[in-house]
Design an enzyme around this catalytic site. Structure first.
Site, PDB file in Angstrom:
ATOM      1  N   ALA A 117      30.744  -9.802   3.501  1.00  0.00           N
ATOM      2  CA  ALA A 117      29.610  -9.737   2.566  1.00  0.00           C
ATOM      3  C   ALA A 117      28.269  -9.573   3.268  1.00  0.00           C
ATOM      4  O   ALA A 117      27.281  -9.202   2.636  1.00  0.00           O
ATOM      5  CB  ALA A 117      29.569 -11.017   1.731  1.00  0.00           C
TER       6      ALA A 117
ATOM      7  N   SER B 189      28.740 -16.180   5.268  1.00  0.00           N
ATOM      8  CA  SER B 189      28.888 -15.077   4.307  1.00  0.00           C
ATOM      9  C   SER B 189      30.313 -15.055   3.777  1.00  0.00           C
ATOM     10  O   SER B 189      31.240 -15.513   4.453  1.00  0.00           O
ATOM     11  CB  SER B 189      28.605 -13.751   5.016  1.00  0.00           C
ATOM     12  OG  SER B 189      29.719 -13.401   5.827  1.00  0.00           O
ATOM     13  N   ASP B 190      30.506 -14.514   2.621  1.00  0.00           N
ATOM     14  CA  ASP B 190      31.872 -14.210   2.207  1.00  0.00           C
ATOM     15  C   ASP B 190      32.374 -13.153   3.184  1.00  0.00           C
ATOM     16  O   ASP B 190      31.598 -12.497   3.880  1.00  0.00           O
ATOM     17  CB  ASP B 190      31.913 -13.711   0.759  1.00  0.00           C
ATOM     18  CG  ASP B 190      33.310 -13.858   0.167  1.00  0.00           C
ATOM     19  OD1 ASP B 190      33.427 -13.919  -1.062  1.00  0.00           O
ATOM     20  OD2 ASP B 190      34.288 -13.937   0.951  1.00  0.00           O
ATOM     21  N   TRP B 191      33.648 -12.994   3.209  1.00  0.00           N
ATOM     22  CA  TRP B 191      34.260 -12.150   4.252  1.00  0.00           C
ATOM     23  C   TRP B 191      33.913 -10.675   4.033  1.00  0.00           C
ATOM     24  O   TRP B 191      34.373 -10.059   3.084  1.00  0.00           O
ATOM     25  CB  TRP B 191      35.766 -12.374   4.283  1.00  0.00           C
ATOM     26  CG  TRP B 191      36.160 -13.462   5.246  1.00  0.00           C
ATOM     27  CD1 TRP B 191      37.076 -13.356   6.261  1.00  0.00           C
ATOM     28  CD2 TRP B 191      35.676 -14.804   5.309  1.00  0.00           C
ATOM     29  NE1 TRP B 191      37.207 -14.542   6.941  1.00  0.00           N
ATOM     30  CE2 TRP B 191      36.342 -15.447   6.389  1.00  0.00           C
ATOM     31  CE3 TRP B 191      34.737 -15.550   4.593  1.00  0.00           C
ATOM     32  CZ2 TRP B 191      36.111 -16.779   6.749  1.00  0.00           C
ATOM     33  CZ3 TRP B 191      34.501 -16.869   4.946  1.00  0.00           C
ATOM     34  CH2 TRP B 191      35.172 -17.463   6.010  1.00  0.00           C
TER      35      TRP B 191
END
Ligand code: GLC
Length: 733
Positions: free
Chosen positions: A225, A221-223
């Site tokens: 997200a 995941s994006d940080w």
């Protein structure tokens, strides 16, 4: 049984669940005696490894928006290799880049970090980057999957995109890179896509990524997200970053125990994580040393190859080294070489233009000319600049976007340069002396005010050695060869989404596939500088296009060959571009689309024959009825040249598709639909004027064919009309 599967079998449920969160901000979880931890760090154009409260020094290469202007997959592969080497030297196993999101608006704050408005150029550059990094046994992580095209409301905005637009534009910038370069990781974006967060979007992470594209790597995941943990695992999210997130791990354990999540489902994700860690551990090289001065040199070379010469009246550039030069503009001193946010690199060395001029013993006088901390005009700075300009023969004005205007986390609010720069330019232009503009910016700016400039050189956010590259180009020690990877519109208002961008809450991509040049060409809009445009210090001539066939089936490949000659007096490089234009598409399509490109070097007078190969996807559109790529049976123009709006070579090929082209016409078809195609237009005119003796000027173009029966005075029956339509469809097929 593979080693990874043995490890999987040895893990407890709790250990498996713990692997689905990060150990901390940058590392995966280790399991005592079973699995080591590996480290990931940003970013797309340089290593940003956080260590002891700072980020380690690393080479800051030109940003992705800059390198994309090189159109050179080999160059970006070399940059990838260097990034991989710096990761090895710093014990980092995965580097979080490249970013390939499509530039839907020039205002997106991270445009400097993305490649292009065109998915083919973006995916080819991404592929080169990934292959370069991974050739060193280090992983790359393509991002942000998908439709992360604005910074405003990025953590929750819902991108509403129709399937065809999604496939043809926003997923295509990932597709070939994912399939061909096989990045170790893919980062899911913050935003939602058609209602579901990307980090728990089954269509995106499983249906498309794994089932359709065959991706076997890890989705991270994006940080911050990730959303609901169990939904994430089920949709195909493997690691939630950053960690640790005990509550999420516990929810996964609970879900398996309750049967809400099967052990098989969890094992699929965990096995991928184990395989990733194994690759990372295998790639480690203790005490790895890399040549940072070589990387600095590569950064400079990349900046030279990526700079775009936008204007050069009367071949004003290159300058002579003995010219009396006024060097004006704060960016000569306060060099702009990267954008802000998570991609920011602690550059090993940065030189500015003053130093670069000094290194070449070139005489100049410098004046700051304008403030960068805000847009206000400082009269003293203006007067000082004018004073030195009056005493010089030529002016070089360094303009651009201040650091505060280009960053992750917010979008630009204007496409204009700061007014204090434009005001100063107009005063300097009134002196009547030759003036060169050098731009340092990560994305397009409005340039209608620049008509009095003799030359314009866009360096973009060219990395730590951009100043040296700039001086080499200005004085002819290097020849510009970059071309724009994005359109520079005349003004922001001409952008297809200028009226709505950025939307909060829901971003509706109502412009469909009409992004960038696809829009400006369809609307026949003038632009400041077109997609694929860039000048050189020499000239090139295109000739002799040949196709391997004049008619093919959709399954055949087509060889396109043509010649390019250097008709100037200095050696140079030319980016040759190939576009495909369907003559009678069955759906609304862009006028033409980039389907091939190649960069070649030519000495003065030298001529080369270039060959490109087209395949089914070169002609296809994404058909939402069959949920697959389809080709229309029609004639396609193959256009070759120097930019999307400079295509001197053209040849045609008929492509026969197995797809039963939808019956084009029925008795419910409108007159305007038949008029859109010369074959049906001619047939209809004959029917109306010769058979029915009707005054077609009085006929409404919206009239359905079926109404002609009532207007024909009894001449045209329903059967006769049916026969007309079926005959017509046979002609069209
Ligand atoms: C940031 C960015 C992403 C980056 C990550 C780690 O928010 O969106 O590109 O890799 O977090 O810094």
């Amino acid at each position: 049984m593979t080693k990874a599967m043995e490890i999987l079998k040895s893990l407890t449920l709790e250990e498996k669940a713990s692997l689905t969160s990060g150990k901390d901000c940058w590392r995966t979880v280790d399991v005592e005696g079973k699995l080591e931890s590996i480290m990931m760090s940003d970013g797309p154009h340089g290593l940003r490894k956080e260590e002891d409260g700072r980020t380690v020094p690393a080479t800051c290469f030109p940003s992705s928006s800059t390198v994309a202007n090189s159109w050179d997959e080999n160059l970006i592969y070399k940059i990838g290799e260097a990034l991989g080497e710096e990761c090895l030297a710093n014990n980092v196993q995965v580097i979080l880049g490249p970013g390939v999101n499509i530039k839907r608006s020039p205002l997106c704050g991270r445009n400097f970090e993305y490649f292009s408005e065109d998915p083919l150029l973006a995916t080819k550059m991404a592929s080169g980057h990934i292959r370069g990094v991974q050739s060193k046994g280090v992983g790359a992580c393509i991002k942000h999957f998908a439709a992360n095209n604005q910074e405003t409301d990025r953590f929750s905005v819902n991108a509403v995109i129709d399937e065809r637009t999604l496939r043809e534009i926003y997923l295509s910038s990932f597709e070939e890179a994912v399939k061909e370069a096989k990045p170790w990781m893919i980062m899911s974006a913050y935003n939602k896509l058609n209602g579901d967060y990307c980090s728990e979007n089954k269509y995106l992470l499983t249906d498309v990524l794994r089932d359709n594209w065959g991706y076997e790597g890890v989705v991270v995941s994006d940080w911050g997200a990730a959303n609901e943990p169990v939904n994430g695992v089920k949709a195909g999210l493997d690691i939630r970053m950053p960690g640790p997130v005990p509550s999420a791990d516990a929810a996964i354990v609970e879900a398996v125990k309750s049967g809400k999540l099967s052990m098989e489902e969890l094992d699929k994700n965990v096995l991928r994580i184990i395989e990733l860690v194994e690759k990372g551990v295998k790639g480690r090289i203790e005490n790895y040393k890399t040549d940072m001065s070589a990387h600095n040199e590569l950064a400079m070379k990349a900046a030279e190859e990526s700079a775009v010469l936008l204007k050069n009246n009367n071949n004003f550039l290159p300058l002579g080294k003995s010219d009396k030069i006024a060097l004006i503009g704060a960016f000569a001193e306060e060099i702009r070489y990267q954008g802000g946010g998570s991609s920011c690199v602690n550059a090993t060395e940065v030189s500015n233009l003053l130093q670069a001029f000094d290194d070449k013993n070139i005489d100049y006088t410098y004046a700051r000319g304008f403030k960068t901390e805000d847009d206000s005009i400082d009269d003293n700075l203006v007067l000082e600049a004018i004073a030195i300009a009056e005493k010089s023969d030529k002016i070089i004005m360094c303009m651009g976007l201040p650091f505060r205007m280009e960053s992750e986390g917010f979008d630009r609010w204007t496409m204009s340069l700061p007014q204090n720069q434009i005001e100063l330019f107009s005063k300097l232009a009134k002196l009547g002396k030759p003036i060169v503009i050098v731009l340092f910016q990560g994305s397009p700016v409005e340039m209608e005010w620049s008509e009095n400039a003799d030359s314009i050189l866009a360096m973009y956010t060219g990395g730590q050695s951009v100043a040296k590259a700039c001086v080499n180009l200005l004085f002819g020690d290097a020849v510009p060869c970059g071309k724009l990877s994005e359109t520079w519109a005349l003004k922001l208002e001409n952008n297809p989404i200028a009226l709505s961008f950025p939307e909060k809450g829901t971003a509706t991509y109502s412009e469909g596939v009409y992004v960038g040049y696809r829009y400006y060409d369809k609307k026949k809009l003038d632009v400041m500088y077109p997609f694929g445009y860039g000048l050189s210090y020499t000239t090139f001539e295109y000739s002799d296009i040949k196709l391997s066939a004049s008619e093919i089936s959709e399954c055949d490949s087509l060889e396109v060959s043509f010649k390019v000659k250097n008709t100037g007096s200095v050696a140079g490089k030319e980016i040759c571009e190939l576009y495909v234009e369907p003559t009678y598409p069955s759906v609304s399509r862009p006028v033409r689309e980039l389907k091939g490109f190649k960069k070649i070097s030519l000495d003065p007078g030298e001529e080369k024959t270039i060959t490109m190969t087209l395949n089914k996807r070169s002609f296809a559109f994404y058909d939402v009825e069959t949920h697959d790529w389809q080709v229309d049976t029609t004639v396609y123009k193959i256009l070759v040249g120097a930019s999307s709006r400079d295509l001197p070579l053209m040849a045609s090929v008929k492509v026969n598709s197995s797809r039963t082209n939808k019956t084009f016409f029925t008795t419910d078809s409108r007159v305007y639909e038949l008029n859109a195609n010369p074959i049906s237009k001619e047939a209809l005119n004959k029917l109306l004027t010769e058979d029915l003796k009707l005054d077609i000027s009085a006929l409404s173009i919206d009239l359905p064919l079926s109404k002609l029966v009532g207007f024909s005075g009894g001449i045209l029956s329903v059967d006769m009309l049916d026969r007309f339509v079926s005959e017509l469809n046979k002609k069209i097929q």
